[in-house]
Design a protein around this motif. Structure first.
Motif, PDB file in Angstrom:
ATOM      1  N   LEU A  63       0.818  -1.199   0.000  1.00 15.93           N
ATOM      2  CA  LEU A  63       0.000   0.000   0.000  1.00 15.93           C
ATOM      3  C   LEU A  63       0.860   1.261   0.000  1.00 15.93           C
ATOM      4  O   LEU A  63       2.064   1.207   0.260  1.00 15.93           O
ATOM      5  N   ARG A  64       0.203   2.399  -0.286  1.00 20.85           N
ATOM      6  CA  ARG A  64       0.954   3.643  -0.401  1.00 20.85           C
ATOM      7  C   ARG A  64       1.511   4.112   0.944  1.00 20.85           C
ATOM      8  O   ARG A  64       2.465   4.886   0.978  1.00 20.85           O
ATOM      9  N   LYS A  65       0.926   3.634   2.050  1.00 20.51           N
ATOM     10  CA  LYS A  65       1.473   3.984   3.357  1.00 20.51           C
ATOM     11  C   LYS A  65       2.621   3.053   3.681  1.00 20.51           C
ATOM     12  O   LYS A  65       2.490   1.823   3.625  1.00 20.51           O
ATOM     13  N   LEU A  66       3.771   3.603   4.013  1.00 16.72           N
ATOM     14  CA  LEU A  66       4.984   2.833   4.240  1.00 16.72           C
ATOM     15  C   LEU A  66       4.748   1.754   5.294  1.00 16.72           C
ATOM     16  O   LEU A  66       4.210   2.019   6.368  1.00 16.72           O
ATOM     17  N   GLY A  67       5.173   0.535   4.948  1.00 21.62           N
ATOM     18  CA  GLY A  67       5.092  -0.567   5.896  1.00 21.62           C
ATOM     19  C   GLY A  67       3.767  -1.298   5.923  1.00 21.62           C
ATOM     20  O   GLY A  67       3.574  -2.177   6.760  1.00 21.62           O
ATOM     21  N   TRP A  68       2.843  -0.963   5.002  1.00 20.63           N
ATOM     22  CA  TRP A  68       1.521  -1.599   4.978  1.00 20.63           C
ATOM     23  C   TRP A  68       1.347  -2.449   3.726  1.00 20.63           C
ATOM     24  O   TRP A  68       1.803  -2.071   2.648  1.00 20.63           O
ATOM     25  N   GLU A  69       0.686  -3.603   3.892  1.00 27.40           N
ATOM     26  CA  GLU A  69       0.333  -4.469   2.776  1.00 27.40           C
ATOM     27  C   GLU A  69      -1.154  -4.805   2.842  1.00 27.40           C
ATOM     28  O   GLU A  69      -1.783  -4.669   3.890  1.00 27.40           O
ATOM     29  N   ALA A  70      -1.699  -5.242   1.707  1.00 26.05           N
ATOM     30  CA  ALA A  70      -3.104  -5.670   1.645  1.00 26.05           C
ATOM     31  C   ALA A  70      -3.178  -7.035   0.984  1.00 26.05           C
ATOM     32  O   ALA A  70      -2.457  -7.317   0.019  1.00 26.05           O
ATOM     33  N   LEU A  71      -4.030  -7.875   1.508  1.00 21.25           N
ATOM     34  CA  LEU A  71      -4.332  -9.175   0.928  1.00 21.25           C
ATOM     35  C   LEU A  71      -5.794  -9.171   0.514  1.00 21.25           C
ATOM     36  O   LEU A  71      -6.670  -8.839   1.320  1.00 21.25           O
ATOM     37  N   VAL A  72      -6.072  -9.486  -0.749  1.00 20.40           N
ATOM     38  CA  VAL A  72      -7.445  -9.559  -1.259  1.00 20.40           C
ATOM     39  C   VAL A  72      -7.710 -10.992  -1.708  1.00 20.40           C
ATOM     40  O   VAL A  72      -6.897 -11.581  -2.428  1.00 20.40           O
ATOM     41  N   ILE A  73      -8.825 -11.553  -1.278  1.00 19.42           N
ATOM     42  CA  ILE A  73      -9.193 -12.931  -1.615  1.00 19.42           C
ATOM     43  C   ILE A  73     -10.611 -12.945  -2.178  1.00 19.42           C
ATOM     44  O   ILE A  73     -11.503 -12.279  -1.645  1.00 19.42           O
ATOM     45  N   VAL A  74     -10.812 -13.686  -3.263  1.00 15.89           N
ATOM     46  CA  VAL A  74     -12.139 -13.889  -3.851  1.00 15.89           C
ATOM     47  C   VAL A  74     -12.398 -15.388  -3.897  1.00 15.89           C
ATOM     48  O   VAL A  74     -11.568 -16.148  -4.402  1.00 15.89           O
ATOM     49  N   ILE A  75     -13.529 -15.820  -3.363  1.00 15.93           N
ATOM     50  CA  ILE A  75     -13.877 -17.239  -3.315  1.00 15.93           C
ATOM     51  C   ILE A  75     -15.237 -17.436  -3.969  1.00 15.93           C
ATOM     52  O   ILE A  75     -16.189 -16.722  -3.669  1.00 15.93           O
ATOM     53  N   GLU A  76     -15.329 -18.426  -4.847  1.00 12.91           N
ATOM     54  CA  GLU A  76     -16.599 -18.754  -5.493  1.00 12.91           C
ATOM     55  C   GLU A  76     -17.438 -19.575  -4.518  1.00 12.91           C
ATOM     56  O   GLU A  76     -17.263 -20.779  -4.392  1.00 12.91           O
ATOM     57  N   GLN A  77     -18.350 -18.901  -3.827  1.00 16.12           N
ATOM     58  CA  GLN A  77     -19.188 -19.559  -2.822  1.00 16.12           C
ATOM     59  C   GLN A  77     -20.218 -20.479  -3.448  1.00 16.12           C
ATOM     60  O   GLN A  77     -20.463 -21.583  -2.988  1.00 16.12           O
TER      61      GLN A  77
END
Length: 277
Positions: A229-243
């Motif tokens: 992410l644009r803020k130093l030291g931050w990450e994002a995890l995105v998950i999509v699951i076919e329910q």
């Protein structure tokens, strides 16, 4: 019909008036009947003098809204999409309008306060138009105001990404929460797109918000991606699951490096993890 009307009035209570096949005498309303439409009736709620009027209509939703745009514009009311509350302050997965695909609405106002009309078109055979008159919303954000609804609950930081669904894909926002070092939100997308196709849609949205892709992949009904992410030291995890055939579960986790360090420190301090049955 008389017994049915008496039953409805008894159910709604003494502060509600039912008008079968008619508008109320007071307040005097500007509610045009759509082409080939029929007024079913209206309900007045007191003491606020809010009125719901119900019309059978015909034709595509776009044509019905175009009719109301013309009619209300000629009467000095401007139409727009309503200002609605945004769960999590608009961070994470942004919910579509309620019953997206089955219901659409527009509001007609003369300013950012005071009376307004709200027109809802509900899909059906025939479609149903519900026109609501409201004399004003004292103490509440106005649907024509440029001011966003006040955030309720936790205030999500700006570096948590905002993700919107593809055109025509309703998203229902789920739960969420967090703390200074970790934030999460979830949602459900009503679509038959594969998990990988839906992830393809989110990738440019994250990039436009300053996120840098670290890694992504897909296997069977699951697609995932990690971003810096644009803020130093931050990450994002995105998950999509076919329910299911037409539902996709969505999850977003934004976390700082410090959250990982704290977790490792706690593991060392406690001597490892335990599970309880």
């Amino acid at each position: 019909m008389d017994d049915a009307l008496r039953l409805i009035r008894a159910h709604l209570g003494p502060y509600t008036e039912v008008h079968v096949g008619a508008l109320p005498a007071e307040p005097q309303l500007e509610i045009p009947v759509p082409p080939n439409g029929r007024l079913i009736g209206s309900v007045t709620f007191r003491p606020q003098s809010t009125v719901n009027s119900y019309f059978e209509t015909s034709g595509p939703m776009d044509d019905i809204f175009a009719f109301y745009d013309r009619e209300y514009e000629a009467r000095g009311w401007h139409g727009q999409e309503p200002n609605l509350p945004r769960p999590h302050g608009g961070r994470g997965f942004v919910a579509s309008a309620p019953f997206a695909g089955q219901l659409r609405m527009r509001v007609y106002c003369k300013g950012e306060d005071g009376p307004f009309y709200r027109v809802e078109i509900r899909a059906g055979d025939p479609p149903l138009a519900v026109v609501t008159y409201n004399g004003g919303m004292a103490g509440m954000p106005h649907p024509c105001s440029k001011e966003p609804f006040p955030q309720r609950g936790m205030e999500y930081p700006e570096h948590v990404p905002t993700l919107e669904g593809p055109a025509g894909v309703p998203i229902h926002a789920g739960g969420g929460g967090g703390s200074s070092d970790s934030w999460h939100t979830s949602g459900t997308a009503l679509t038959e797109m594969t998990a990988a196709e839906l992830m393809d849609h989110f990738v440019p949205q994250l990039a436009s918000q300053g996120a840098t892709l670290i890694d992504r992949g897909a296997a069977g009904p699951v697609a995932w991606g990690r971003w810096r992410l644009r803020k130093l030291g931050w990450e994002a995890l995105v998950i999509v699951i076919e329910q299911a055939t037409d539902r996709r579960y969505l999850m977003l986790l934004a976390e700082s490096e410090r959250a990982g360090r704290n977790m490792r420190s706690w593991q060392t301090y406690s001597g490892g993890w335990s599970s309880f049955g």
